[in-house]
Each structure stands twice: as C-alpha cells, then as structure tokens.
Design a protein around this motif. Structure first.
Motif, PDB file in Angstrom:
ATOM      1  N   GLY A 159      13.585  19.124  -2.671  1.00  0.00           N
ATOM      2  CA  GLY A 159      12.129  19.003  -2.636  1.00  0.00           C
ATOM      3  C   GLY A 159      11.716  17.540  -2.485  1.00  0.00           C
ATOM      4  N   LEU A 160      10.620  17.328  -1.787  1.00  0.00           N
ATOM      5  CA  LEU A 160      10.171  15.966  -1.478  1.00  0.00           C
ATOM      6  C   LEU A 160       8.662  15.928  -1.629  1.00  0.00           C
ATOM      7  CD1 LEU A 160      11.175  14.025   1.742  1.00  0.00           C
ATOM      8  CD2 LEU A 160       8.786  14.538   1.295  1.00  0.00           C
ATOM      9  N   VAL A 161       8.157  14.877  -2.276  1.00  0.00           N
ATOM     10  CA  VAL A 161       6.715  14.779  -2.435  1.00  0.00           C
ATOM     11  C   VAL A 161       6.319  13.302  -2.437  1.00  0.00           C
ATOM     12  CG1 VAL A 161       6.791  14.775  -4.970  1.00  0.00           C
ATOM     13  CG2 VAL A 161       4.745  15.605  -3.804  1.00  0.00           C
ATOM     14  N   ILE A 162       5.162  13.018  -1.867  1.00  0.00           N
ATOM     15  CA  ILE A 162       4.622  11.654  -1.974  1.00  0.00           C
ATOM     16  C   ILE A 162       4.028  11.527  -3.359  1.00  0.00           C
ATOM     17  CG2 ILE A 162       2.906  10.035  -1.092  1.00  0.00           C
ATOM     18  CD1 ILE A 162       3.278  11.416   1.669  1.00  0.00           C
ATOM     19  N   SER A 163       4.615  10.628  -4.149  1.00  0.00           N
ATOM     20  CA  SER A 163       4.288  10.548  -5.565  1.00  0.00           C
ATOM     21  C   SER A 163       3.576   9.234  -5.884  1.00  0.00           C
ATOM     22  CB  SER A 163       5.595  10.668  -6.364  1.00  0.00           C
ATOM     23  OG  SER A 163       5.330  10.869  -7.716  1.00  0.00           O
ATOM     24  N   ASP A 164       3.224   9.060  -7.157  1.00  0.00           N
ATOM     25  CA  ASP A 164       2.545   7.826  -7.565  1.00  0.00           C
ATOM     26  C   ASP A 164       3.415   6.615  -7.234  1.00  0.00           C
ATOM     27  OD1 ASP A 164       0.456   9.289  -8.552  1.00  0.00           O
ATOM     28  OD2 ASP A 164       1.188   9.275 -10.617  1.00  0.00           O
ATOM     29  N   GLY A 165       2.793   5.573  -6.710  1.00  0.00           N
ATOM     30  CA  GLY A 165       3.524   4.359  -6.353  1.00  0.00           C
ATOM     31  C   GLY A 165       4.154   3.710  -7.575  1.00  0.00           C
ATOM     32  N   ILE A 166       5.252   2.975  -7.336  1.00  0.00           N
ATOM     33  CA  ILE A 166       5.932   2.290  -8.449  1.00  0.00           C
ATOM     34  C   ILE A 166       5.869   0.774  -8.293  1.00  0.00           C
ATOM     35  CG2 ILE A 166       7.518   4.192  -8.966  1.00  0.00           C
ATOM     36  CD1 ILE A 166       9.680   2.664  -7.344  1.00  0.00           C
ATOM     37  N   SER A 167       5.276   0.282  -7.212  1.00  0.00           N
ATOM     38  CA  SER A 167       5.252  -1.173  -7.012  1.00  0.00           C
ATOM     39  C   SER A 167       4.183  -1.813  -7.892  1.00  0.00           C
ATOM     40  CB  SER A 167       5.010  -1.512  -5.540  1.00  0.00           C
ATOM     41  OG  SER A 167       3.839  -0.888  -5.058  1.00  0.00           O
ATOM     42  N   LYS A 168       4.527  -3.008  -8.399  1.00  0.00           N
ATOM     43  CA  LYS A 168       3.629  -3.773  -9.258  1.00  0.00           C
ATOM     44  C   LYS A 168       2.912  -4.838  -8.416  1.00  0.00           C
ATOM     45  CE  LYS A 168       7.208  -5.244 -11.481  1.00  0.00           C
ATOM     46  NZ  LYS A 168       8.190  -4.594 -10.588  1.00  0.00           N
ATOM     47  N   PRO A 169       1.784  -5.345  -8.906  1.00  0.00           N
ATOM     48  CA  PRO A 169       1.123  -6.422  -8.172  1.00  0.00           C
ATOM     49  C   PRO A 169       2.098  -7.589  -7.946  1.00  0.00           C
ATOM     50  CG  PRO A 169      -0.322  -5.617  -9.899  1.00  0.00           C
ATOM     51  CD  PRO A 169       1.008  -4.933 -10.098  1.00  0.00           C
ATOM     52  N   GLY A 170       2.183  -8.031  -6.696  1.00  0.00           N
ATOM     53  CA  GLY A 170       3.063  -9.155  -6.367  1.00  0.00           C
ATOM     54  C   GLY A 170       4.468  -8.760  -5.966  1.00  0.00           C
ATOM     55  N   ASP A 171       4.807  -7.492  -6.035  1.00  0.00           N
ATOM     56  CA  ASP A 171       6.130  -7.080  -5.544  1.00  0.00           C
ATOM     57  C   ASP A 171       6.250  -7.389  -4.045  1.00  0.00           C
ATOM     58  OD1 ASP A 171       7.479  -6.212  -7.772  1.00  0.00           O
ATOM     59  OD2 ASP A 171       6.924  -4.105  -7.548  1.00  0.00           O
ATOM     60  N   TYR A 172       7.479  -7.758  -3.624  1.00  0.00           N
ATOM     61  CA  TYR A 172       7.665  -8.095  -2.208  1.00  0.00           C
ATOM     62  C   TYR A 172       9.034  -7.673  -1.710  1.00  0.00           C
ATOM     63  CZ  TYR A 172      10.161 -12.283  -3.905  1.00  0.00           C
ATOM     64  OH  TYR A 172      11.043 -13.139  -4.528  1.00  0.00           O
ATOM     65  N   VAL A 173       9.126  -7.562  -0.390  1.00  0.00           N
ATOM     66  CA  VAL A 173      10.413  -7.391   0.294  1.00  0.00           C
ATOM     67  C   VAL A 173      10.558  -8.511   1.307  1.00  0.00           C
ATOM     68  CG1 VAL A 173      10.724  -4.900   0.055  1.00  0.00           C
ATOM     69  CG2 VAL A 173       9.369  -5.781   1.947  1.00  0.00           C
ATOM     70  N   ASP A 174      11.790  -9.006   1.458  1.00  0.00           N
ATOM     71  CA  ASP A 174      12.115  -9.985   2.490  1.00  0.00           C
ATOM     72  C   ASP A 174      12.954  -9.294   3.556  1.00  0.00           C
ATOM     73  OD1 ASP A 174      10.797 -12.071   1.295  1.00  0.00           O
ATOM     74  OD2 ASP A 174      12.593 -12.961   0.401  1.00  0.00           O
ATOM     75  N   LEU A 175      12.538  -9.464   4.817  1.00  0.00           N
ATOM     76  CA  LEU A 175      13.237  -8.853   5.959  1.00  0.00           C
ATOM     77  C   LEU A 175      13.750  -9.971   6.857  1.00  0.00           C
ATOM     78  CD1 LEU A 175      10.503  -6.175   6.672  1.00  0.00           C
ATOM     79  CD2 LEU A 175      12.743  -5.747   5.680  1.00  0.00           C
ATOM     80  N   TYR A 176      15.074 -10.137   6.855  1.00  0.00           N
ATOM     81  CA  TYR A 176      15.703 -11.176   7.684  1.00  0.00           C
ATOM     82  C   TYR A 176      15.934 -10.622   9.088  1.00  0.00           C
ATOM     83  CZ  TYR A 176      19.156 -14.538   9.347  1.00  0.00           C
ATOM     84  OH  TYR A 176      19.839 -15.470  10.094  1.00  0.00           O
ATOM     85  N   ALA A 177      15.408 -11.309  10.075  1.00  0.00           N
ATOM     86  CA  ALA A 177      15.531 -10.820  11.460  1.00  0.00           C
ATOM     87  C   ALA A 177      16.927 -11.128  11.994  1.00  0.00           C
ATOM     88  CB  ALA A 177      14.473 -11.464  12.350  1.00  0.00           C
TER      89      ALA A 177
END
Ligand SMILES: [Zn+2]
Length: 210
Positions: A159-177
């Motif tokens: 089963g799959l569902v779009i659920s409440d977000g878990i990210s906090k203010p200021g969370d980030y991801v870095d994507l190296y090209a």
C-alpha cells in the motif's frame, strides 16, 4: 519576502541563489562539477524534480533504474539519480531530511479533478511544461519524477499513500551534477493532499562550486 539565513550558503563559489515562490517553476542547466542545493525553507513542502542530460535531453532521469540499481524505493544521501542509459545525472551528496519519494509522480489538472473533483487547478505538470518549453521540450518529455521532501510510505502489503511531510524548516538536499544536466523544479502548488501541509510555501535553490 523570506529572509534566508546566510548559513544555508555553502562555502565555495556561489553561481546563483533563487527563492522559488509557492506554486512556481524553476529550471537551470547545472554544469558538471557544480552542486544544486534545494532548501525547504518552512518545511513540509514537496519539490517535484526532473533532470536531463543537457547535451542530449532524450537521455533523462529514470526512476525504475534508480530504484533497482540501488535496491531502494527512497532517495537519500548517497543515492545516484540514473538516466535510462545507465549514466548518473546527479548524486545526492547531502540530505538533512532523510527520505524522498520517486513513486508518487507529479500532480496534474486531470488527476486533481479525478481525485478531488476540482477543475483547472494549478499543478506540477503545467509548471514542468513552462520550463521544458524554454528548452524545446514538452509533455512527451515528462517522466516519473523525484519528489523531494514528499513522504510516501509503503506498507508491508504494498500500500502507498501520500502522507504528512517529515521535512523540517531549513532541511535541504545537495545534488552534485555528474554531467551538464538540466534541472527542472515545480514547487508544488497542491492544496488538496498533505504533501505541502495543505499550504504551499517558498523554497530556495542555490547553485555553487565547492
Ligand atoms: Zn504537485
């Protein structure tokens, strides 16, 4: 206007620094060796993301290959974003959130109408098309995307569902090209499911070289 803390700016050479308003698109070619940082300024904001080989955009992100080559349906630090030709477009080199989706896809006017009974709603597919059109790309070039900061848990029965977000203010991801890569973002305008906490908020995109 959000006052963005200087602490989000990494050391190195800053190439661009943009605030992306709620519900808005953004796109840029990230040169090989540079890093794109996406910051969820207020938390719980889904960031729909597509990427392409900038030299030949017929080579683009492939969610299925990304999942099976790394035996995981979630994206996090260390995950490589593979193209359908077995090449890496981006590597996630930092991630303060911990878990990102690539199964849920993007919202569209038609799907919003099916799910929520509302016609002509702002949506991520239209946002993608605004940017893709600048690069002579269109609807046929939209594939199953990444949803940074979107929480889509899968249970033991599949089963799959779009659920409440878990990210906090200021969370980030870095994507190296890993190659010259076109990055396309829709700062998701969805207000009818919990992916944005029912309240879309701004994000920030920084491109820099370490
Ligand atoms: Zn969306």
């Amino acid at each position: 206007m959000i006052q963005s803390p200087a602490s989000f700016v990494p050391t190195g050479t800053l190439l661009s620094d943009d605030i992306i308003p709620p519900g808005s698109p953004w796109g840029k070619v990230i040169p090989q060796g540079k890093t794109l940082r996406i910051i969820d300024l207020e938390g719980c904001q889904a960031v729909d993301f597509l990427c392409y080989n900038a030299t030949d955009p017929t080579e683009r992100y492939n969610a299925a290959d990304t999942i099976k080559l790394q035996s995981n349906v979630y994206l996090s630090k260390g995950t490589k974003l593979y193209s359908g030709l077995g090449q890496v477009l981006f590597t996630i080199t930092e991630d303060t959130c911990g878990k990102h989706d690539t199964l849920g896809g993007c919202c569209s006017s038609e799907i919003n109408e099916l799910r929520y009974g509302k016609a002509n709603t702002p949506n991520c597919r239209d946002n993608f098309l605004k940017i893709l059109g600048q690069f002579e790309l269109g609807r046929k070039d939209i594939v199953l995307n990444v949803n940074f900061f979107m929480n889509v848990p899968i249970n033991a029965d599949g089963g799959l569902v779009i659920s409440d977000g878990i990210s906090k203010p200021g969370d980030y991801v870095d994507l190296y090209a890993e190659m010259d890569a076109l990055a396309v973002i829709s700062n998701c305008p969805q207000v009818d499911n919990p992916c944005n906490g029912y309240n879309p908020t701004p994000i920030r995109a920084i491109v820099w070289e370490a």
